[in-house]
Design an enzyme around this catalytic site. Structure first.
Site, PDB file in Angstrom:
ATOM      1  N   LYS A   1       0.864  -1.186   0.000  1.00 36.64           N
ATOM      2  CA  LYS A   1       0.000   0.000   0.000  1.00 36.64           C
ATOM      3  C   LYS A   1       0.899   1.234   0.000  1.00 36.64           C
ATOM      4  O   LYS A   1       1.562   1.532   0.985  1.00 36.64           O
ATOM      5  CB  LYS A   1      -0.921   0.021   1.217  1.00 36.64           C
ATOM      6  CG  LYS A   1      -1.941   1.158   1.186  1.00 36.64           C
ATOM      7  CD  LYS A   1      -2.850   1.113   2.400  1.00 36.64           C
ATOM      8  CE  LYS A   1      -3.970   2.142   2.266  1.00 36.64           C
ATOM      9  NZ  LYS A   1      -3.453   3.534   2.130  1.00 36.64           N
TER      10      LYS A   1
ATOM     11  N   ASP B   1       2.162   5.137  -0.033  1.00 37.58           N
ATOM     12  CA  ASP B   1       1.799   6.306   0.762  1.00 37.58           C
ATOM     13  C   ASP B   1       2.032   7.559  -0.081  1.00 37.58           C
ATOM     14  O   ASP B   1       3.074   8.207   0.012  1.00 37.58           O
ATOM     15  CB  ASP B   1       2.661   6.326   2.027  1.00 37.58           C
ATOM     16  CG  ASP B   1       2.203   7.369   3.021  1.00 37.58           C
ATOM     17  OD1 ASP B   1       1.149   7.988   2.793  1.00 37.58           O
ATOM     18  OD2 ASP B   1       2.900   7.563   4.028  1.00 37.58           O
TER      19      ASP B   1
END
Length: 329
Positions: free
Chosen positions: A45, A47
């Site tokens: 994931k 950022d």
């Protein structure tokens, strides 16, 4: 290493499907644990900023999640997109800046985009492509993810420029999540490889975060006891097309950044609060900025617990502001 040819392969130039001017992105649903089974693949994931890179004959456009044209803010991504071996394409991915340990750093990305003083150059921004939703006259949204990835990988895999491939991992979800958190990553994304691309939030993409993190509108601040410094940011979320107060955060910035934020917010001071709130000593501001905040949980009355500041940006891309309706997740 031999230099890759910039010549684009010949393809049928007659479009089968008209190229969309914009596609609402597919969004991941927050879940507590990774899904299981052979039909799920996992990614880091990232950022950063969710972007769509539109490549057309003679021009490249970079659009945000909310549809804003930020092409001028990402010159290296635009320049690298022109080198891809395609005539038309829409790449879905995330723009990030990598820190010393190779992890994406949202604060560094903010500084590279010029919101706050910085020595980080815009050229440090990297776009990690994780989906391909249009290619050379063909709308790929109807295809399953595994087919879209099969078409994406030859275009961007192995590149070291501003556009790179977000690697897909076939692994045990629980173990991959454990390793991601142990290495200080924000979390992981799980995607069902047999599903088509669907705009909006659904169960076919799921996010599992090591800590919760969202965007909130800055509606004011409390001064620090230290002159010229910031004590606490006052934050709001969306609820039924309005803003509601959800608490604040008072940690996450350096002394230098505290002074910079204080000066920035003082220029936006207003006597008309954007939320219903009475707080002694508070300075209310125009709701023009959005703060990225990391937090542990929500209280029963809808306030953030253990919130920490991670970055700030203009409130241009309204789509990313936290919506209280999602608390049911």
């Amino acid at each position: 290493m031999a230099k890759a040819s910039s010549k684009k392969p010949r393809r049928d130039t007659a479009p089968i499907d008209p190229m969309p001017a914009r596609i609402d992105p597919c969004l991941a649903t927050l879940v507590a644990r990774p899904p299981k089974g052979p039909d799920w693949a996992y990614e880091v994931k990232w950022d950063g900023y969710r972007l769509a890179v539109h490549i057309e004959p003679g021009r490249v456009r970079v659009l945000t999640r909310g549809g804003y044209d930020w092409t001028e803010r990402f010159p290296t991504i635009v320049d690298d997109a022109r080198r891809l071996a395609v005539t038309t394409a829409i790449l879905d991915g995330e723009a990030v800046v990598l820190g010393d340990r190779g992890r994406s750093d949202f604060g560094m990305l903010q500084r590279a985009l010029g919101r706050l003083p910085s020595a980080i150059e815009a050229g440090a921004i990297v776009f990690y492509a994780f989906d391909l939703i249009y290619l050379d006259g063909r709308d790929l949204r109807r295809l399953p993810l595994r087919e879209r990835r099969r078409l994406l990988e030859p275009l961007v895999a192995g590149r070291e420029g501003a556009i790179r491939l977000s690697e897909e991992v076939q692994a045990d979800g629980d173990e991959f999540f454990r390793v991601a958190c142990a290495h200080g990553l924000e979390g992981i994304i799980a995607k069902h490889v047999e599903k088509p691309y669907r705009s909006g939030r659904g169960e076919w993409w799921q996010k599992i975060t090591c800590k919760r993190r969202d965007s909130f509108v800055v509606v004011g601040f409390e001064p620090s006891t230290v002159p010229g410094h910031l004590g606490r940011l006052l934050l709001a979320a969306r609820k039924d097309c309005e803003l509601v107060y959800v608490g604040g955060c008072g940690t996450g910035w350096s002394n230098e950044l505290s002074r910079e934020l204080r000066k920035l917010l003082e220029r936006m001071a207003t006597k008309s609060p954007a939320v219903v709130l009475r707080r002694k000593g508070a300075v209310f501001t125009e709701p023009l900025l959005v703060a990225e905040v990391e937090y542990r949980a929500w209280t029963d009355d809808g306030k953030l617990r253990h919130a920490s500041f991670k970055g700030i940006r203009k409130r241009e891309d309204e789509a990313s502001v936290f919506d209280m309706a999602s608390l049911r997740v």
